[in-house]
Motif scaffolding. Structure first.
Motif, PDB file in Angstrom:
ATOM      1  N   ALA A  24       2.602  13.345   4.362  1.00  0.00           N
ATOM      2  CA  ALA A  24       3.349  12.808   3.229  1.00  0.00           C
ATOM      3  C   ALA A  24       4.003  11.492   3.630  1.00  0.00           C
ATOM      4  O   ALA A  24       4.672  11.416   4.658  1.00  0.00           O
ATOM      5  CB  ALA A  24       4.412  13.805   2.776  1.00  0.00           C
ATOM      6  N   VAL A  25       3.788  10.475   2.821  1.00  0.00           N
ATOM      7  CA  VAL A  25       4.363   9.160   3.095  1.00  0.00           C
ATOM      8  C   VAL A  25       4.998   8.611   1.824  1.00  0.00           C
ATOM      9  O   VAL A  25       4.613   8.972   0.717  1.00  0.00           O
ATOM     10  CB  VAL A  25       3.301   8.166   3.613  1.00  0.00           C
ATOM     11  CG1 VAL A  25       2.708   8.635   4.926  1.00  0.00           C
ATOM     12  CG2 VAL A  25       2.204   7.949   2.588  1.00  0.00           C
ATOM     13  N   SER A  26       5.969   7.742   2.020  1.00  0.00           N
ATOM     14  CA  SER A  26       6.589   7.064   0.889  1.00  0.00           C
ATOM     15  C   SER A  26       6.678   5.574   1.175  1.00  0.00           C
ATOM     16  O   SER A  26       5.898   4.780   0.662  1.00  0.00           O
ATOM     17  CB  SER A  26       7.979   7.637   0.604  1.00  0.00           C
ATOM     18  OG  SER A  26       8.521   7.044  -0.553  1.00  0.00           O
ATOM     19  N   SER A  27       7.604   5.184   2.048  1.00  0.00           N
ATOM     20  CA  SER A  27       7.814   3.758   2.294  1.00  0.00           C
ATOM     21  C   SER A  27       6.592   3.073   2.881  1.00  0.00           C
ATOM     22  O   SER A  27       6.369   1.880   2.637  1.00  0.00           O
ATOM     23  CB  SER A  27       9.021   3.550   3.213  1.00  0.00           C
ATOM     24  OG  SER A  27       8.841   4.203   4.449  1.00  0.00           O
ATOM     25  N   ALA A  28       5.772   3.787   3.649  1.00  0.00           N
ATOM     26  CA  ALA A  28       4.581   3.187   4.258  1.00  0.00           C
ATOM     27  C   ALA A  28       3.634   2.635   3.209  1.00  0.00           C
ATOM     28  O   ALA A  28       2.847   1.718   3.480  1.00  0.00           O
ATOM     29  CB  ALA A  28       3.854   4.210   5.128  1.00  0.00           C
ATOM     30  N   ILE A  29       3.697   3.178   1.998  1.00  0.00           N
ATOM     31  CA  ILE A  29       2.881   2.681   0.897  1.00  0.00           C
ATOM     32  C   ILE A  29       3.734   1.939  -0.128  1.00  0.00           C
ATOM     33  O   ILE A  29       3.430   0.817  -0.517  1.00  0.00           O
ATOM     34  CB  ILE A  29       2.116   3.831   0.211  1.00  0.00           C
ATOM     35  CG1 ILE A  29       1.047   4.395   1.161  1.00  0.00           C
ATOM     36  CG2 ILE A  29       1.472   3.359  -1.094  1.00  0.00           C
ATOM     37  CD1 ILE A  29       0.320   5.606   0.628  1.00  0.00           C
ATOM     38  N   CYS A  30       4.814   2.559  -0.575  1.00  0.00           N
ATOM     39  CA  CYS A  30       5.619   1.999  -1.664  1.00  0.00           C
ATOM     40  C   CYS A  30       6.241   0.653  -1.310  1.00  0.00           C
ATOM     41  O   CYS A  30       6.387  -0.217  -2.181  1.00  0.00           O
ATOM     42  CB  CYS A  30       6.711   2.981  -2.069  1.00  0.00           C
ATOM     43  SG  CYS A  30       6.093   4.562  -2.685  1.00  0.00           S
ATOM     44  N   ARG A  31       6.607   0.462  -0.045  1.00  0.00           N
ATOM     45  CA  ARG A  31       7.254  -0.782   0.361  1.00  0.00           C
ATOM     46  C   ARG A  31       6.292  -1.753   1.018  1.00  0.00           C
ATOM     47  O   ARG A  31       6.705  -2.808   1.503  1.00  0.00           O
ATOM     48  CB  ARG A  31       8.423  -0.468   1.296  1.00  0.00           C
ATOM     49  CG  ARG A  31       9.473   0.429   0.657  1.00  0.00           C
ATOM     50  CD  ARG A  31      10.657   0.681   1.562  1.00  0.00           C
ATOM     51  NE  ARG A  31      11.495   1.764   1.054  1.00  0.00           N
ATOM     52  CZ  ARG A  31      12.619   2.178   1.617  1.00  0.00           C
ATOM     53  NH1 ARG A  31      13.052   1.609   2.732  1.00  0.00           N
ATOM     54  NH2 ARG A  31      13.321   3.175   1.082  1.00  0.00           N
ATOM     55  N   ALA A  32       5.019  -1.417   1.025  1.00  0.00           N
ATOM     56  CA  ALA A  32       4.013  -2.305   1.601  1.00  0.00           C
ATOM     57  C   ALA A  32       3.780  -3.501   0.678  1.00  0.00           C
ATOM     58  O   ALA A  32       3.989  -3.417  -0.532  1.00  0.00           O
ATOM     59  CB  ALA A  32       2.704  -1.552   1.814  1.00  0.00           C
ATOM     60  N   GLU A  33       3.346  -4.607   1.250  1.00  0.00           N
ATOM     61  CA  GLU A  33       3.036  -5.787   0.451  1.00  0.00           C
ATOM     62  C   GLU A  33       1.935  -5.475  -0.556  1.00  0.00           C
ATOM     63  O   GLU A  33       1.979  -5.920  -1.707  1.00  0.00           O
ATOM     64  CB  GLU A  33       2.597  -6.933   1.364  1.00  0.00           C
ATOM     65  CG  GLU A  33       2.420  -8.257   0.644  1.00  0.00           C
ATOM     66  CD  GLU A  33       3.726  -8.802   0.088  1.00  0.00           C
ATOM     67  OE1 GLU A  33       3.666  -9.499  -0.951  1.00  0.00           O
ATOM     68  OE2 GLU A  33       4.788  -8.536   0.674  1.00  0.00           O
ATOM     69  N   ASN A  34       0.942  -4.689  -0.110  1.00  0.00           N
ATOM     70  CA  ASN A  34      -0.159  -4.283  -0.977  1.00  0.00           C
ATOM     71  C   ASN A  34      -0.284  -2.763  -0.893  1.00  0.00           C
ATOM     72  O   ASN A  34      -0.941  -2.241   0.007  1.00  0.00           O
ATOM     73  CB  ASN A  34      -1.459  -4.954  -0.527  1.00  0.00           C
ATOM     74  CG  ASN A  34      -2.617  -4.671  -1.467  1.00  0.00           C
ATOM     75  OD1 ASN A  34      -2.700  -3.605  -2.082  1.00  0.00           O
ATOM     76  ND2 ASN A  34      -3.523  -5.626  -1.590  1.00  0.00           N
ATOM     77  N   PRO A  35       0.342  -2.025  -1.807  1.00  0.00           N
ATOM     78  CA  PRO A  35       0.332  -0.563  -1.730  1.00  0.00           C
ATOM     79  C   PRO A  35      -1.066   0.053  -1.711  1.00  0.00           C
ATOM     80  O   PRO A  35      -1.306   1.011  -0.982  1.00  0.00           O
ATOM     81  CB  PRO A  35       1.102  -0.141  -2.984  1.00  0.00           C
ATOM     82  CG  PRO A  35       2.009  -1.283  -3.256  1.00  0.00           C
ATOM     83  CD  PRO A  35       1.203  -2.499  -2.898  1.00  0.00           C
ATOM     84  N   GLU A  36      -1.988  -0.504  -2.490  1.00  0.00           N
ATOM     85  CA  GLU A  36      -3.335   0.070  -2.519  1.00  0.00           C
ATOM     86  C   GLU A  36      -4.027  -0.087  -1.170  1.00  0.00           C
ATOM     87  O   GLU A  36      -4.686   0.836  -0.674  1.00  0.00           O
ATOM     88  CB  GLU A  36      -4.179  -0.570  -3.616  1.00  0.00           C
ATOM     89  CG  GLU A  36      -5.552   0.078  -3.740  1.00  0.00           C
ATOM     90  CD  GLU A  36      -6.359  -0.453  -4.913  1.00  0.00           C
ATOM     91  OE1 GLU A  36      -7.560  -0.105  -5.001  1.00  0.00           O
ATOM     92  OE2 GLU A  36      -5.803  -1.201  -5.744  1.00  0.00           O
ATOM     93  N   GLN A  37      -3.883  -1.246  -0.555  1.00  0.00           N
ATOM     94  CA  GLN A  37      -4.489  -1.470   0.761  1.00  0.00           C
ATOM     95  C   GLN A  37      -3.862  -0.561   1.810  1.00  0.00           C
ATOM     96  O   GLN A  37      -4.565   0.032   2.637  1.00  0.00           O
ATOM     97  CB  GLN A  37      -4.324  -2.934   1.176  1.00  0.00           C
ATOM     98  CG  GLN A  37      -4.920  -3.250   2.540  1.00  0.00           C
ATOM     99  CD  GLN A  37      -4.735  -4.702   2.920  1.00  0.00           C
ATOM    100  OE1 GLN A  37      -4.513  -5.566   2.068  1.00  0.00           O
ATOM    101  NE2 GLN A  37      -4.819  -5.001   4.212  1.00  0.00           N
ATOM    102  N   ALA A  38      -2.525  -0.434   1.779  1.00  0.00           N
ATOM    103  CA  ALA A  38      -1.834   0.442   2.728  1.00  0.00           C
ATOM    104  C   ALA A  38      -2.286   1.888   2.552  1.00  0.00           C
ATOM    105  O   ALA A  38      -2.495   2.614   3.534  1.00  0.00           O
ATOM    106  CB  ALA A  38      -0.321   0.330   2.537  1.00  0.00           C
ATOM    107  N   ALA A  39      -2.447   2.299   1.301  1.00  0.00           N
ATOM    108  CA  ALA A  39      -2.907   3.653   1.024  1.00  0.00           C
ATOM    109  C   ALA A  39      -4.321   3.867   1.552  1.00  0.00           C
ATOM    110  O   ALA A  39      -4.628   4.902   2.149  1.00  0.00           O
ATOM    111  CB  ALA A  39      -2.850   3.929  -0.474  1.00  0.00           C
TER     112      ALA A  39
END
Length: 204
Positions: free
Chosen positions: A181-196
């Motif tokens: 489970a992640v939150s900030s690693a995706i939500c606060r990323a510059e590009n959430p889709e790429q981080a995901a």
């Protein structure tokens, strides 16, 4: 079998993306399960966003879980609900929502994890594993050793949560987590889709 990356949406640590936009990015990147988490919005606003997310995801293969609120999960047609230690009892929520709906529970120790499983949860979430800036905790990180012990004791899918990033995700997987489970690693990323997408690839 529940497995893979599990996004918990966050609009408090950032304001560039809405819950709906974050969920959409996650699903497009290949994430199978998203948790809608918001303790500040009105019930009407939450319900509207739950329904919007349900309309954009692929039926069957992708899941939406609502944090804390079995009532809104039911009315909004969500796939499940996630409950904390102080929320309604898991067994009663299962009766309310029906056996086909996913009910997960939070734990911070081996004993709590056992209790969550005995109550009938479909998955057990353990955390926080590492230091996390998303949600304040009153106790120290549980670490990978606790994760390994819980993995040995519980049979339902095990979710690891708290401070997990692309860099440390492989350690969490090796320690026995079925789901990260992640939150900030995706939500606060510059590009959430790429981080995901990068997290999904790391799990595979």
């Amino acid at each position: 079998m529940l497995q893979g990356i599990y996004l918990i949406t966050d609009v408090e640590g950032q304001d560039r993306y809405s819950h709906v936009e974050l969920a959409d990015a996650a699903y497009r990147a290949g994430i199978q399960m998203v948790q809608y988490r918001d303790k500040r919005r009105s019930d009407r606003k939450v319900l509207a966003e739950i329904r919007e997310i349900m309309n954009l995801k692929s039926k069957g293969s992708q899941l939406l879980v609502v944090n804390d609120r079995p009532d809104l999960a039911k009315v909004g047609g969500a796939d499940g609900v996630h409950l904390g230690q102080d929320d309604l009892p898991i067994s009663e929520v299962k009766q309310f929502l029906g056996e086909e709906v996913i009910v997960g529970g939070t734990s911070a120790s081996l004993e709590e994890a056992r209790q969550v499983e005995r109550a009938g949860a479909d998955y057990v979430a353990l955390g926080h594993i590492f230091e996390s800036s998303t949600k304040e905790k009153q106790y120290a990180p549980r670490g990978l050793d606790t994760l390994r012990r819980v993995r040995q004791e519980v049979e339902v899918p095990l979710v690891a949560i708290g401070g997990i990033t692309l860099k440390n995700a492989p350690q969490v997987i090796d320690a026995g987590a079925d789901i990260i489970a992640v939150s900030s690693a995706i939500c606060r990323a510059e590009n959430p889709e790429q981080a995901a997408a990068e997290l999904v690839e790391s799990f595979q």
